[in-house]
Design an enzyme around this catalytic site. Structure first.
Site, mmCIF file in Angstrom:
data_model
loop_
_atom_site.group_PDB
_atom_site.id
_atom_site.type_symbol
_atom_site.label_atom_id
_atom_site.label_comp_id
_atom_site.label_asym_id
_atom_site.label_seq_id
_atom_site.Cartn_x
_atom_site.Cartn_y
_atom_site.Cartn_z
ATOM 1 C CE LYS A 42 -4.003 -1.711 2.633
ATOM 2 N NZ LYS A 42 -5.029 -1.458 1.622
ATOM 3 N NE ARG A 62 -11.202 -9.435 -1.881
ATOM 4 C CZ ARG A 62 -11.600 -8.519 -2.762
ATOM 5 N NH1 ARG A 62 -11.943 -8.866 -3.986
ATOM 6 N NH2 ARG A 62 -11.661 -7.252 -2.423
HETATM 7 N N1 BES Z 1 -8.121 -3.567 4.395
HETATM 8 C C1 BES Z 1 -8.276 -3.181 3.048
HETATM 9 C C2 BES Z 1 -9.557 -2.399 2.805
HETATM 10 C C3 BES Z 1 -9.558 -0.970 3.262
HETATM 11 C C4 BES Z 1 -8.937 0.018 2.525
HETATM 12 C C5 BES Z 1 -10.268 -0.622 4.370
HETATM 13 C C6 BES Z 1 -9.003 1.329 2.933
HETATM 14 C C7 BES Z 1 -10.347 0.682 4.785
HETATM 15 C C8 BES Z 1 -9.715 1.665 4.071
HETATM 16 C C9 BES Z 1 -8.320 -4.407 2.158
HETATM 17 O O1 BES Z 1 -7.574 -5.490 2.554
HETATM 18 C C10 BES Z 1 -7.800 -3.971 0.826
HETATM 19 O O2 BES Z 1 -6.667 -3.600 0.766
HETATM 20 N N2 BES Z 1 -8.647 -4.010 -0.184
HETATM 21 C C11 BES Z 1 -8.272 -3.585 -1.479
HETATM 22 C C12 BES Z 1 -8.894 -4.561 -2.438
HETATM 23 C C13 BES Z 1 -8.407 -4.395 -3.854
HETATM 24 C C14 BES Z 1 -6.953 -4.770 -3.952
HETATM 25 C C15 BES Z 1 -9.263 -5.258 -4.723
HETATM 26 C C16 BES Z 1 -8.814 -2.181 -1.709
HETATM 27 O O3 BES Z 1 -9.911 -1.877 -1.293
HETATM 28 O O4 BES Z 1 -8.083 -1.381 -2.286
HETATM 29 ZN ZN ZN Z 2 -5.527 -5.353 1.924
#
Ligand code: BES
Ligand code: ZN
Ligand code: ZN
Length: 489
Positions: free
Chosen positions: A268, A342
């Site tokens: 990230k 997931r």
């Molecule tokens: N934990 C994150 C989701 C998240 C992001 C929660 C920002 C709160 C604020 C999750 O594991 C994630 O990174 N999801 C990705 C999925 C994508 C790669 C399909 C996302 O939402 O960017």
């Molecule tokens: Zn994630």
């Protein structure tokens, strides 16, 4: 944890219960009813003076501080037009009072419930408001002398049993908030397991924790895959509460316990990465609900399941392109290691489907950034397979003020998580319906005859929501109350 732990209740004759601070409601007609007249006398007519000076406001959500003789403080909370208060407005008013006390360094309060708030739901909500509004996360502050803690409260009027229940429920929400607010180096999977085991000491509760070696051997390849990038021991936590009839099917609560989400190899950006300590808020919902259940001891059967790990990029970390095999035997092509929630939920949902005959399964997860784009920090996104279950959830949402919004889970979305080389992939179509893609993926791991609903709490678990009973920029503990309402607690 600093929050109000217990609330006393008295029927009437509140005059002697007050030492420093009393709180009383006023309608927008700004008339002195009997309760207000009593407070007015006690304060040496300070309320009459404030009314003639036009200081007191009567709209719902408004609160005015009035100081009377001997320094006695009254917080007058607005109740709008007669008949317009509801449980949520009592929750908000009581929380505003708790916050005002803390700001004014008052540690004890008496809260008067008007005739209109005598019913059970309003009494419970007022108790919840006092506790939730008193919550502060300050366990890492070493200088404690400037910290005021609201440590004693008495509610006058209302329903005693509901007040006690409200205090227990709100304390469980505060317990969830504490877990959620703790950073990733403290709230590790072991920390979550320790708290689960602690709750498990109460009657009818039984807690089992599988370690990395065990769950890997059992076939939880998705959780094992995500956990491979960290040396921090991952855990698969099962909390069984069987206190209902033997033939009653258990309700299953599954929570994402990702104690820190760096994104893994699909790392990230640095901006706001610290917020990924909140990526275990789904497990906060399960632990908070189980904590309340352990104290309220309902005659029912509930199972909580928490897959828990960090998502890091150590040298053994899983990679984009890897194929993992989940507990139900389905193969998953990993296209982004940041879509890890997931994956760990896949094993938990498959485990729940196989080992129990659930009445329903609910899962809670900070799953997608996309749900924050869609709903902001205002509501939780829900998607499920059973319209009756969804309608129960919506009813409990109305009862608790914890907002949910349903997204569709049509078959077309199911196509978007099919993989060319494995059974499924952990991404949907680029730039499209990211929240629904998450749910569509999860659906692949729930037996089709089990009613199931997914709660994407990525927007509601923390954020800038300006509710009196929450703190902006801090975990909300949202959905714990909704789940308890569904269980008719
Ligand atoms: N934990 C994150 C989701 C998240 C992001 C929660 C920002 C709160 C604020 C999750 O594991 C994630 O990174 N999801 C990705 C999925 C994508 C790669 C399909 C996302 O939402 O960017
Ligand atoms: Zn994630
Ligand atoms: Zn995550």
């Amino acid at each position: 944890m600093t929050n109000l732990l217990k609330i006393d209740h008295i029927e009437r004759d509140w005059q002697n219960a007050i030492n420093k601070c009393v709180s009383v409601g006023i309608y927008d007609s700004l008339q002195l009813n009997r309760q207000l007249q009593g407070v007015n006398r006690k304060l040496g007519r300070a309320i009459s003076h404030a009314l003639s000076a036009n200081i007191i406001k009567g709209k719902i959500g408004e609160i005015t501080r009035v100081v009377g003789k001997k320094g006695l403080v009254a917080y007058v909370y607005g109740m709008g037009q007669k008949g317009s208060m509801n449980p949520e407005s009592f929750r908000v008013s009581a929380a505003s009072v708790a916050k005002a006390c803390i700001k004014d360094k008052i540690t004890s309060v008496t809260f008067l419930i008007p005739a209109e708030g005598k019913d059970r739901a309003s009494s419970q909500a007022a108790a919840e408001g006092l506790v939730l509004g008193s919550y502060q996360f300050n366990e890492f502050k070493t200088n404690r002398k400037d910290i005021t803690i609201l440590d004693s409260a008495t509610i006058v009027g209302g329903d005693k049993q509901s007040i006690e229940k409200g205090a227990i429920i709100a304390n469980s929400v505060c317990f969830a908030r504490d877990l959620e607010n703790r950073p990733g180096n403290i709230a590790t999977p072991s920390h979550l397991a320790k708290h689960a085991i602690e709750i498990g000491k109460s009657p009818s509760m039984n807690v089992t924790v599988f370690e990395r070696e065990k769950f890997t051997k059992m076939g939880m390849g998705a959780l094992a895959g995500v956990a491979s990038g960290t040396e921090e021991p991952p855990k698969f936590i099962i909390m069984e509460y069987f206190n209902g009839p033997k033939n009653e099917k258990p309700k299953i609560l599954v929570g994402k316990g990702l104690t820190f989400d760096s994104g893994g190899i699909s790392i990230k950006p640095a901006n706001k990465m610290d917020e990924m300590k909140y990526d275990m808020c789904g497990s906060g919902v399960v632990l908070g609900a189980m904590k309340a259940i352990s104290q309220l001891k309902p005659k029912t059967n509930v199972v909580g399941i928490i897959p828990s790990t960090e998502n890091m990029s150590g040298d053994r970390a899983y990679r984009p392109g890897d194929i993992l095999t989940a507990y139900n035997g389905k193969t998953i092509e990993v296209l982004n290691t940041d879509a890890e929630g997931r994956l760990i939920l896949a094993d938990a949902l498959a485990y729940a489907s196989k080992h129990y005959e659930p009445e329903y399964i609910l899962d809670f997860a900070t799953l997608t950034g996309a749900v924050v784009v869609a709903l902001g920090h205002i509501a939780t996104g829900i998607m499920g397979t059973d319209s009756k279950l969804i309608s129960t959830i919506k009813t409990s949402s109305c009862m608790t003020g914890e907002k949910v919004w349903e997204f569709p889970l049509w078959d077309e979305y199911q196509e978007q998580v099919k993989s060319k080389i494995a059974d499924v992939k952990n991404l949907g179509s680029p730039g499209q319906a990211g929240t629904i893609a998450g749910a569509a993926f999860l659906k692949e791991f729930v037996d089709s005859d089990i009613p199931w609903c997914h709660f994407d709490i990525a927007g509601s678990a923390w954020g800038d929501k300006k509710l009196a009973y929450q703190n902006p920029g801090s975990a909300t503990g949202e959905i714990v109350r909704l789940v308890l309402d569904m269980l008719q607690l």
